[in-house]
Motif scaffolding. Structure first.
Motif, PDB file in Angstrom:
ATOM      1  N   ARG A 124     -43.428   4.922  26.481  1.00 31.87           N
ATOM      2  CA  ARG A 124     -41.967   4.905  26.489  1.00 31.87           C
ATOM      3  C   ARG A 124     -41.458   4.269  27.783  1.00 31.87           C
ATOM      4  O   ARG A 124     -42.053   4.432  28.842  1.00 31.87           O
ATOM      5  N   GLU A 153     -39.571   3.687  31.071  1.00 34.64           N
ATOM      6  CA  GLU A 153     -38.946   4.476  32.132  1.00 34.64           C
ATOM      7  C   GLU A 153     -38.071   3.617  33.036  1.00 34.64           C
ATOM      8  O   GLU A 153     -36.999   4.032  33.457  1.00 34.64           O
ATOM      9  N   ASP A 207     -33.383   4.673  25.513  1.00 34.13           N
ATOM     10  CA  ASP A 207     -33.223   6.118  25.616  1.00 34.13           C
ATOM     11  C   ASP A 207     -34.588   6.738  25.881  1.00 34.13           C
ATOM     12  O   ASP A 207     -35.556   6.027  26.151  1.00 34.13           O
ATOM     13  N   GLU A 208     -34.665   8.053  25.794  1.00 36.58           N
ATOM     14  CA  GLU A 208     -35.902   8.744  26.178  1.00 36.58           C
ATOM     15  C   GLU A 208     -37.049   8.473  25.206  1.00 36.58           C
ATOM     16  O   GLU A 208     -38.209   8.809  25.511  1.00 36.58           O
ATOM     17  N   ARG A 209     -36.793   7.857  24.058  1.00 37.77           N
ATOM     18  CA  ARG A 209     -37.850   7.591  23.079  1.00 37.77           C
ATOM     19  C   ARG A 209     -38.219   6.125  22.978  1.00 37.77           C
ATOM     20  O   ARG A 209     -39.149   5.767  22.242  1.00 37.77           O
TER      21      ARG A 209
END
Length: 386
Positions: A102, A104, A246-248
């Motif tokens: 993912r 960052e 996003d976080e995914r």
């Protein structure tokens, strides 16, 4: 105010002198806070950018520097791009992934032979600096934040702005999005709007911003706001950390293998996921550009729900808007992340301020993206061949 380790927060960046220009409007709640959103006419400003006649104040962006003889081999070992043999003056970009692949951090990267310059979002400079500082171990590298000393100016290629050159090389980053990078891969098919994307970002001494403002006042060139630049970015299908991630998020979903990932380099954090999804699987979501119905004069903001309305009027959530803008030729447009299973041919609906906005899809990442290894299916044990 400087915080520990030399990193700065967006609040510590000096106010932009571009906000003193006639008509300058800042939207405090916008992604690009701290710089002018527009100067009265975003559509005209887009045409000025595209024609190479306007600069865009990006002085809210963060800048991190890495020095030392091990800088490129070190960055190569912890990011998605091949950097070991990067020549001075060559523009590239790279992603920092977690163990699951993912995203960052995403940075625009330029090396001047002595220092590697990483340009990122304003809110990401401090976290990126802190993470890099923890990862140095015994290597000969030094990491610093240079946002207080340097700023970024955007423009279309061909409009020259005097660049900083602390080590003798002008710091001008040319966006590699215009073509598929060596070692990269493009999922989008057909003619790609990114081919006409000629965007540059010039690093200047922060004290030079006032001089640039005076040149705008004198008519040397015009100034355009962030809304104009964003609309052009959306039309080029160009992903951005602050908006599309996003976080995914994994790179495949945004077609970011096109410019920020080298598929044939050695091991790095998150590389296993990158390889598995590209060679054997499919990204669970996909990026689309939406051509929005503008009859209700509603521009859905980032975060708006995207749904598929069935024949029975049932609403099936399929994604969300990540960026939106009004393009000077295409009208209202948006980038959205939707489920891979969402029908690529369907007209979607965006829910915005209690109004349904119809949206037709331009496919950026196809539903069948990935699985490029074409591994043959093995027959089941005991199956009879015919």
């Amino acid at each position: 105010m400087t915080i520990p380790n030399g990193a700065v927060t967006p609040e510590t960046i000096p106010g932009s002198p571009f906000l003193t220009l006639p008509g300058a409007v800042e939207q405090a709640d916008a992604v690009d806070h701290g710089v002018p959103s527009h100067y009265g006419s975003p559509n005209i400003e887009q045409r000025l950018i595209a024609g190479g006649k306007a600069i865009v104040d990006l002085s809210n962006r963060g800048i991190v520097t890495v020095t030392g003889p091990d800088r490129l081999s070190w960055l190569n070992s912890i990011t998605s791009q091949e950097l070991r043999s990067l020549s001075a003056g060559i523009s590239t970009e790279t992603l920092f992934l977690d163990q699951s692949g993912r995203i960052e951090h995403a940075v625009k990267l330029l090396d001047d032979g002595t220092t590697t310059w990483l340009v990122t979002e304003a809110d990401d400079a401090a976290p990126l600096h802190a993470w890099l500082d923890r990862m140095r171990f015994m290597l000969r590298v030094e990491v610093a934040v240079a946002t207080e000393q340097y700023a970024v100016i955007g423009a279309a290629a061909g409009l020259a702005v005097e660049a900083a050159q602390p080590n003798g090389m002008p710091l001008v980053w040319n966006d590699p999005w215009s073509e598929v990078a060596v070692g990269g891969h493009q999922y989008a098919t057909g003619e790609h709007p990114g081919a006409a994307w000629t965007w540059t970002e010039t690093i200047v001494a922060r004290e030079q911003l006032e001089s640039l403002v005076q040149q705008v006042r004198a008519g040397t060139f015009s100034a355009a706001g962030s809304l104009a630049a964003e609309a052009l970015r959306i039309a080029a299908w160009r992903p951005r950390l602050q908006s599309e991630v996003d976080e995914r998020s994994i790179p495949h979903e945004l077609d970011w293998l096109r410019s920020a990932v080298h598929l044939n380099k050695g091991c790095y954090r998150g590389q296993e996921t990158v390889a598995k999804v590209h060679n054997l699987g499919h990204p669970p979501r996909r990026l689309v550009m939406l051509l929005l119905d503008g009859s209700d004069a509603v521009l859905p903001p980032a975060g708006s729900n995207v749904v598929l309305v069935g024949d029975d009027a049932a609403r099936k959530p399929v994604g969300r808007i990540t960026s939106s803008g009004i393009h000077h030729e295409l009208g209202p447009v948006a980038l959205a992340i939707v489920k891979r299973s969402a029908d690529p041919a369907a007209v979607l609906t965006v829910e915005a301020d209690g109004i349904d906005v119809a949206a037709s899809q331009e496919i950026v990442v196809p539903a069948d993206a990935g699985a490029t290894a074409n591994v043959p299916r093995l027959p089941r044990l005991g199956a009879v061949r015919r």
